[in-house]
Write a protein that holds these residues in place. Structure first.
Motif, PDB file in Angstrom:
ATOM      1  N   UNK A 296     -68.051 -36.458  65.507  1.00  0.00           N
ATOM      2  CA  UNK A 296     -66.868 -37.310  65.593  1.00  0.00           C
ATOM      3  C   UNK A 296     -66.630 -37.953  64.236  1.00  0.00           C
ATOM      4  N   UNK A 297     -65.373 -38.071  63.865  1.00  0.00           N
ATOM      5  CA  UNK A 297     -65.026 -38.757  62.638  1.00  0.00           C
ATOM      6  C   UNK A 297     -63.754 -39.555  62.886  1.00  0.00           C
ATOM      7  N   UNK A 298     -63.482 -40.497  61.991  1.00  0.00           N
ATOM      8  CA  UNK A 298     -62.382 -41.426  62.238  1.00  0.00           C
ATOM      9  C   UNK A 298     -61.376 -41.363  61.099  1.00  0.00           C
ATOM     10  N   UNK A 299     -60.138 -41.091  61.464  1.00  0.00           N
ATOM     11  CA  UNK A 299     -59.103 -40.928  60.448  1.00  0.00           C
ATOM     12  C   UNK A 299     -58.698 -42.254  59.821  1.00  0.00           C
ATOM     13  N   UNK A 300     -59.021 -43.393  60.491  1.00  0.00           N
ATOM     14  CA  UNK A 300     -58.632 -44.693  59.958  1.00  0.00           C
ATOM     15  C   UNK A 300     -59.834 -45.497  59.488  1.00  0.00           C
ATOM     16  N   UNK A 383     -60.807 -39.019  65.504  1.00  0.00           N
ATOM     17  CA  UNK A 383     -60.440 -40.056  66.463  1.00  0.00           C
ATOM     18  C   UNK A 383     -59.981 -41.306  65.728  1.00  0.00           C
ATOM     19  N   UNK A 384     -59.610 -42.307  66.524  1.00  0.00           N
ATOM     20  CA  UNK A 384     -59.174 -43.590  65.976  1.00  0.00           C
ATOM     21  C   UNK A 384     -60.249 -44.636  66.215  1.00  0.00           C
ATOM     22  N   UNK A 385     -60.764 -45.234  65.141  1.00  0.00           N
ATOM     23  CA  UNK A 385     -61.751 -46.302  65.262  1.00  0.00           C
ATOM     24  C   UNK A 385     -61.057 -47.604  65.672  1.00  0.00           C
ATOM     25  N   UNK A 386     -61.725 -48.370  66.502  1.00  0.00           N
ATOM     26  CA  UNK A 386     -61.174 -49.650  66.945  1.00  0.00           C
ATOM     27  C   UNK A 386     -61.011 -50.579  65.754  1.00  0.00           C
ATOM     28  N   UNK A 387     -59.824 -51.168  65.604  1.00  0.00           N
ATOM     29  CA  UNK A 387     -59.518 -51.927  64.389  1.00  0.00           C
ATOM     30  C   UNK A 387     -59.311 -53.412  64.618  1.00  0.00           C
ATOM     31  N   UNK A 388     -59.402 -53.887  65.855  1.00  0.00           N
ATOM     32  CA  UNK A 388     -59.196 -55.307  66.163  1.00  0.00           C
ATOM     33  C   UNK A 388     -60.436 -55.871  66.845  1.00  0.00           C
ATOM     34  N   UNK A 389     -60.848 -57.066  66.450  1.00  0.00           N
ATOM     35  CA  UNK A 389     -62.093 -57.646  66.955  1.00  0.00           C
ATOM     36  C   UNK A 389     -62.059 -57.837  68.458  1.00  0.00           C
ATOM     37  N   UNK A 390     -60.956 -58.350  68.998  1.00  0.00           N
ATOM     38  CA  UNK A 390     -60.864 -58.576  70.437  1.00  0.00           C
ATOM     39  C   UNK A 390     -61.012 -57.298  71.230  1.00  0.00           C
ATOM     40  N   UNK A 538     -53.985 -46.292  69.750  1.00  0.00           N
ATOM     41  CA  UNK A 538     -52.636 -46.111  69.231  1.00  0.00           C
ATOM     42  C   UNK A 538     -52.154 -47.327  68.469  1.00  0.00           C
ATOM     43  N   UNK A 539     -53.064 -48.225  68.054  1.00  0.00           N
ATOM     44  CA  UNK A 539     -52.685 -49.442  67.331  1.00  0.00           C
ATOM     45  C   UNK A 539     -52.968 -49.346  65.838  1.00  0.00           C
ATOM     46  N   UNK A 540     -53.528 -48.238  65.385  1.00  0.00           N
ATOM     47  CA  UNK A 540     -53.907 -48.105  63.981  1.00  0.00           C
ATOM     48  C   UNK A 540     -52.681 -48.020  63.083  1.00  0.00           C
ATOM     49  N   UNK A 548     -55.626 -32.797  58.652  1.00  0.00           N
ATOM     50  CA  UNK A 548     -56.837 -33.599  58.800  1.00  0.00           C
ATOM     51  C   UNK A 548     -56.868 -34.837  57.932  1.00  0.00           C
ATOM     52  N   UNK A 549     -55.888 -35.015  57.047  1.00  0.00           N
ATOM     53  CA  UNK A 549     -55.829 -36.213  56.214  1.00  0.00           C
ATOM     54  C   UNK A 549     -55.108 -37.328  56.967  1.00  0.00           C
ATOM     55  N   UNK A 550     -55.316 -38.556  56.492  1.00  0.00           N
ATOM     56  CA  UNK A 550     -54.678 -39.711  57.130  1.00  0.00           C
ATOM     57  C   UNK A 550     -54.139 -40.633  56.058  1.00  0.00           C
ATOM     58  N   UNK A 551     -52.989 -41.198  56.314  1.00  0.00           N
ATOM     59  CA  UNK A 551     -52.382 -42.134  55.372  1.00  0.00           C
ATOM     60  C   UNK A 551     -51.848 -43.331  56.150  1.00  0.00           C
ATOM     61  N   UNK A 552     -51.747 -44.493  55.487  1.00  0.00           N
ATOM     62  CA  UNK A 552     -51.154 -45.655  56.168  1.00  0.00           C
ATOM     63  C   UNK A 552     -49.731 -45.337  56.593  1.00  0.00           C
ATOM     64  N   UNK A 553     -49.408 -45.733  57.807  1.00  0.00           N
ATOM     65  CA  UNK A 553     -48.071 -45.472  58.335  1.00  0.00           C
ATOM     66  C   UNK A 553     -47.629 -46.620  59.195  1.00  0.00           C
TER      67      UNK A 553
END
Length: 571
Positions: A296-300, A383-390, A538-540, A548-553
């Motif tokens: 598993x790897x994380x695009x964000x 996948x998307x790593x969780x980005x918010x503490x809550x 879906x909050x990233x 396979x690349x990721x950019x801020x959007x």
């Protein structure tokens, strides 16, 4: 689609209908009309006729319609089997009851003894609890460190070359089932169809079973509006309790046709050749290897501090801990996504426990008890790593609660488990599955004790806490955190993500978040043990591209989801 006459299909044959691709629909002019997705032949027709014990006439149906007919005809049986199949098979292996009768008796007795000791010997009791907790904390941390260090010396990933994949002929490939449990995922359906549509596997041998809860009309309508390919089978999971991901997956397991089966989450983007790589890897593995784990790897990963720490943790777990556990032949807690199963073995294990909120970890222990092993294949799922503490605390509280459930379930018959897996592997189970939540529960108290001992004039609290206990707490703080920082620094090396190494120094703060989550988990274990803490995805602010690349959007609309979750041993 032709509706089935309720009096024609037989409940005891429902699994056969789905797996063989046919279902009786109705009586008509003295023959049974059979809906069939398979190619008709005299031999096949004769076999079906023998099963229904009547003359038949074949009517062409898609596998999608056959599955829908089965689910509609046998919804009550599916609900019962998906929720309580494991419990009926062996109540002792199910987390439906938090504590067994024996555990309740021992817990009650222990509570009486503890209260008595606190009343008669308050200071000594507190000091003893801290000392015992310190030993457990240190033992669990040293265990993880030694296993990961051992794993760093090995590369157990089954490397599959492009040449090996090219030699695989489509006509030789088995049917492969993909389970995708979704809940309130209307916003990511388009991405789901696109990601899974890129899988390099013959369409007529690939069935993608999307499991949607009965109440989730919005997601079901979004799937229909996306016009998925014919091999997408949308299964409406009948309403029932508990409403969890493993219960939905059990419904999918009932109707799956594949010789192999994998679970993906709605936001997963597996590499296109992952299924073929897994087939090749299984062909070289021992019969005892019944699961292949993809990486598993994380695009964000670069989004913020939390996603960096999240990625560091997963890197060390998948690249070092899994290898170390495998080398030492120790039980491996499975992940909840990108696990590829031999379907036969998965059914033998009883599927997933819908009452356990980390059903994947529990399944790994049950697999180990039967002598099964886990392999690793060199393919990655983004996948998307969780980005918010809550959101992170909510997610981890469920994982830690699941570890608590798993520890309680398999501690009901410790003697039996020791006979099945041996004392050494039982010790590993205790330190990893039970030790992980106990470790996190100790982080906040140990931190408070350490700060108090330093702030209150050095060792002025020694009359309450003897120096040996304080030194042990200090040892835990220094050695425990140093070891985990080192392990997290190791994580990026195999993946070449060297820019993340320095962030490992923040691991003590990351553990404090886990400790907060562990107390939430303990409270939920008492008040609502089977509650599924949903994780928003879906909050990233990053977007994953086809290459396979990721950019801020643009930040996607948040959607409540119970997918995207798999239980590793946090920290």
């Amino acid at each position: 689609m032709s509706p089935a006459d309720p009096s024609v299909p037989r409940a005891d044959l429902r699994l056969r209908y789905a797996r063989e691709g046919w279902v009786p629909l109705r009586w008509e002019d003295g023959v049974v009309v059979i809906g069939s997705s398979g190619r008709s032949s005299p031999r096949r027709d004769a076999r079906i006729s023998a099963v229904v014990d009547a003359p038949i006439r074949i009517e062409s149906m898609s596998q999608r319609d056959i599955v829908e007919t089965i689910v509609e005809s046998f919804s009550e049986e599916l609900v019962e089997s998906a929720a309580d199949g494991l419990y009926q098979q062996d109540p002792g292996l199910s987390a439906r009851e938090v504590l067994s009768r024996g555990q309740k008796a021992w817990a009650f007795l222990g509570l009486i003894v503890l209260v008595g000791l606190v009343v008669l010997w308050p200071i000594g009791t507190v000091v003893s609890i801290v000392a015992v907790a310190s030993v457990i904390f240190l033992a669990s941390t040293l265990f993880k460190f030694s296993v990961a260090l051992r794993g760093s010396r090995f590369d157990l990933v089954r490397r599959v070359s492009d040449d090996e994949i090219r030699t695989v002929r489509d006509e030789d490939l088995p049917i492969y089932s993909v389970l995708v449990p979704v809940f309130r995922e209307a916003g990511v359906v388009g991405r789901l169809v696109a990601n899974l549509g890129r899988l390099d596997y013959p369409a007529h041998k690939l069935e993608i079973i999307v499991l949607v809860e009965e109440e989730d009309v919005e997601t079901r309508e979004a799937i229909e509006a996306s016009h998925p390919p014919e091999n997408f089978v949308v299964v409406t999971v009948p309403k029932g309790s508990p409403q969890t991901k493993p219960r939905a997956c059990n419904v999918g397991l009932e109707v799956a046709r594949g010789e192999f089966l994998v679970i993906y989450d709605a936001e997963d983007a597996p590499e296109p050749d992952q299924l073929k790589k897994t087939i090749v890897a299984f062909s070289h593995a021992s019969p005892e290897t019944v699961v292949m784990q993809a990486a598993l790897n994380y695009f964000n990963a670069r989004e913020n501090v939390l996603t960096r720490l999240f990625t560091l943790e997963y890197s060390y777990w998948f690249d070092y801990m899994l290898a170390g556990l495998d080398v030492r032949d120790l039980p491996i807690p499975l992940g909840g996504t990108s696990n590829h199963f031999r379907t036969r073995a998965l059914r033998e294990l009883g599927g997933w426990d819908p009452y356990n909120v980390t059903e994947d970890a529990d399944l790994g222990i049950r697999a180990s008890a039967l002598g099964y092993r886990v392999g690793v294949v060199d393919s990655t799922t983004m996948e998307e790593a969780t980005s918010a503490i809550g959101i992170f605390i909510g997610q981890r509280s469920r994982w830690i609660k699941g570890y608590m459930q798993t520890a309680l379930v398999h501690a009901r018959r410790p003697g039996t488990l020791i006979r099945q897996i041996g004392l050494r592997r039982f010790g590993s189970f205790a330190l990893l599955i039970a030790g992980t939540p106990l470790t996190f529960l100790g982080v906040i108290p140990f931190s408070i004790l350490l700060v108090a001992s330093l702030v209150l004039a050095g060792w002025s609290i020694a009359p309450v806490f003897p120096p040996i206990v304080l030194w042990l707490s200090l040892l835990n703080f220094l050695i425990g955190n140093a070891l985990m920082i080192y392990l997290n620094m190791m994580g990026p090396f195999k993946r070449g993500a060297f820019s993340l190494v320095g962030w490992a120094i923040l691991n003590p703060a990351y553990w404090l978040l886990h400790s907060v989550a562990s107390y939430k988990a303990l409270w939920q274990l008492i008040t609502k043990p089977h509650y599924w803490q949903k994780t928003e995805h879906g909050t990233s602010a990053f977007e994953l591209h086809e290459d396979g690349t990721a950019t801020p959007g643009t930040v996607a609309p948040a959607g409540s989801s119970r997918t995207g979750d798999r239980a590793v041993a946090p920290g």
